[in-house]
Design a protein around this motif. Sequence first.
Motif, short mmCIF file in Angstrom:
data_model
loop_
_atom_site.label_atom_id
_atom_site.label_comp_id
_atom_site.label_asym_id
_atom_site.label_seq_id
_atom_site.Cartn_x
_atom_site.Cartn_y
_atom_site.Cartn_z
N GLY A 1 0.73 -1.43 0.21
CA GLY A 1 0.09 -0.02 -0.13
C GLY A 1 0.71 1.12 0.07
N SER A 2 1.88 1.42 0.68
CA SER A 2 3.08 2.29 0.51
C SER A 2 3.64 2.98 -0.81
N MET A 3 3.30 1.44 -1.23
CA MET A 3 3.90 2.09 -3.28
C MET A 3 2.48 2.86 -3.42
N SER A 4 1.17 2.83 -3.22
CA SER A 4 0.09 3.54 -3.97
C SER A 4 0.44 4.45 -4.75
N GLY A 5 -0.37 4.92 -6.20
CA GLY A 5 -0.12 6.24 -6.30
C GLY A 5 1.08 6.58 -7.23
N LYS A 6 1.55 7.34 -7.67
CA LYS A 6 3.39 8.04 -7.99
C LYS A 6 4.11 6.46 -8.65
N PRO A 7 4.23 6.04 -7.55
CA PRO A 7 5.36 5.47 -6.77
C PRO A 7 5.52 4.00 -7.90
N MET A 8 4.02 3.75 -7.45
CA MET A 8 3.65 2.23 -8.27
C MET A 8 3.34 2.01 -10.19
N GLU A 9 3.47 2.85 -10.79
CA GLU A 9 3.07 3.86 -11.63
C GLU A 9 4.68 3.81 -11.80
N ALA A 10 5.20 4.50 -11.63
CA ALA A 10 7.05 4.60 -12.18
C ALA A 10 7.69 3.35 -11.87
N MET A 11 7.03 2.29 -10.86
CA MET A 11 8.36 1.46 -10.84
C MET A 11 7.49 0.17 -11.54
N LYS A 12 6.55 0.41 -12.32
CA LYS A 12 5.99 -0.53 -13.48
C LYS A 12 7.04 -0.14 -14.89
N ASP A 13 6.59 1.11 -14.97
CA ASP A 13 7.44 1.17 -16.30
C ASP A 13 9.00 1.17 -15.75
N ALA A 14 9.43 1.43 -14.70
CA ALA A 14 10.71 0.98 -14.52
C ALA A 14 11.18 0.18 -15.26
N ALA A 15 10.33 -1.36 -14.37
CA ALA A 15 10.46 -2.68 -14.37
C ALA A 15 10.44 -3.50 -16.11
N VAL A 16 9.12 -2.64 -16.58
CA VAL A 16 8.77 -3.02 -18.05
C VAL A 16 9.67 -2.65 -18.83
N ILE B 1 3.15 -7.30 -15.40
CA ILE B 1 3.90 -5.97 -14.53
C ILE B 1 2.64 -5.19 -15.25
N THR B 2 2.18 -4.72 -16.21
CA THR B 2 1.06 -3.63 -16.23
C THR B 2 0.13 -4.07 -15.36
N SER B 3 0.17 -5.33 -14.76
CA SER B 3 -1.57 -5.25 -14.65
C SER B 3 -1.62 -5.21 -12.97
N LEU B 4 -0.17 -5.23 -12.44
CA LEU B 4 -0.25 -5.06 -11.46
C LEU B 4 -1.20 -4.26 -10.39
N ASP B 5 -1.14 -4.21 -9.13
CA ASP B 5 -2.36 -3.49 -7.99
C ASP B 5 -1.28 -3.34 -6.98
N ASP B 6 -1.77 -2.24 -6.25
CA ASP B 6 -1.40 -2.86 -5.01
C ASP B 6 -1.96 -2.20 -3.50
N GLY B 7 -1.55 -3.04 -2.45
CA GLY B 7 -2.47 -2.84 -1.01
C GLY B 7 -1.56 -4.06 -0.36
N GLY B 8 -1.75 -3.46 0.84
CA GLY B 8 -0.78 -4.76 1.65
C GLY B 8 -0.03 -4.17 2.74
N SER B 9 0.93 -5.10 3.58
CA SER B 9 1.95 -4.45 4.25
C SER B 9 3.09 -4.64 3.34
N THR B 10 4.66 -4.49 3.87
CA THR B 10 5.71 -4.75 2.96
C THR B 10 6.85 -5.58 3.85
N ASN B 11 6.64 -6.77 3.36
CA ASN B 11 7.16 -7.90 3.64
C ASN B 11 8.89 -8.17 3.10
N PHE B 12 10.01 -7.78 2.91
CA PHE B 12 10.90 -7.98 1.93
C PHE B 12 11.84 -9.49 2.47
N THR B 13 11.75 -9.79 4.22
CA THR B 13 12.38 -11.30 3.65
C THR B 13 11.40 -11.96 3.40
#
Length: 209
Positions: free
Chosen positions: A30-45, A86-98
């Motif tokens: 959820g913390s990636m919502s909005g501009k960060p999420m879109e920027a990340m998907k663009d970068a990954a693609v 990648i372009t189909s991904l949606d945000d939501g939830g907490s953040t578990n790196f491990t």
Amino acid sequence: VTEITSEAVTSETVAPKHTNDIVIGLDISGSMSGKPMEAMKDAAVEFCKYTLKNDPNARIAVVPFDHNSTVGVSLTNDEAALTNYITSLDDGGSTNFTGAFDTIMLELQTGTGERKSVVFMADGLPNNGVTDYSTEMKEKYAGKSYGSYDLGALKVDNEKVKPNANVYTVGFFDSLSGSQKDRAVALMKDLASDPVQYYDADIDTLKES
């Protein structure tokens, strides 16, 4: 009969070698919502397109994660499949790196790449997963304001990921500022195999890696 059997066994048991197996970890919390999420998907693609164009023998997998993680696309050189997912991904939830690191390494172990790499894209602030606040980890990262989730992520990264793969990290910190951003940037640098392999959401710089 012997010749046919020998050829069949050889073709089935000798897996083809690839130049590079790459797993992209994508923070969809959820913390990636909005501009960060879109920027990340663009970068990954764009990263997938650039990599496969310049190294057709490379294979790329995608592991999205929030509080859970999964292999969204297994190692492949199918650019369309990677882009569509990648372009189909949606945000939501907490953040578990491990949890993400565990899934990433399981996928890398299925590959036959001569080199193994991880590109980890996130906002650098885990709030779920394995925790660690041992004296060893506190001393190792003394002077940094890491919490127990941060140290847990670093421990798993140091023990499981870095020994087996070259780790690049990309930070998306549009919503962060001040000490919170400083902590996130520091963490992403420490998660990378080398601090110079951290990139601040700049796809042109990432391509040069």
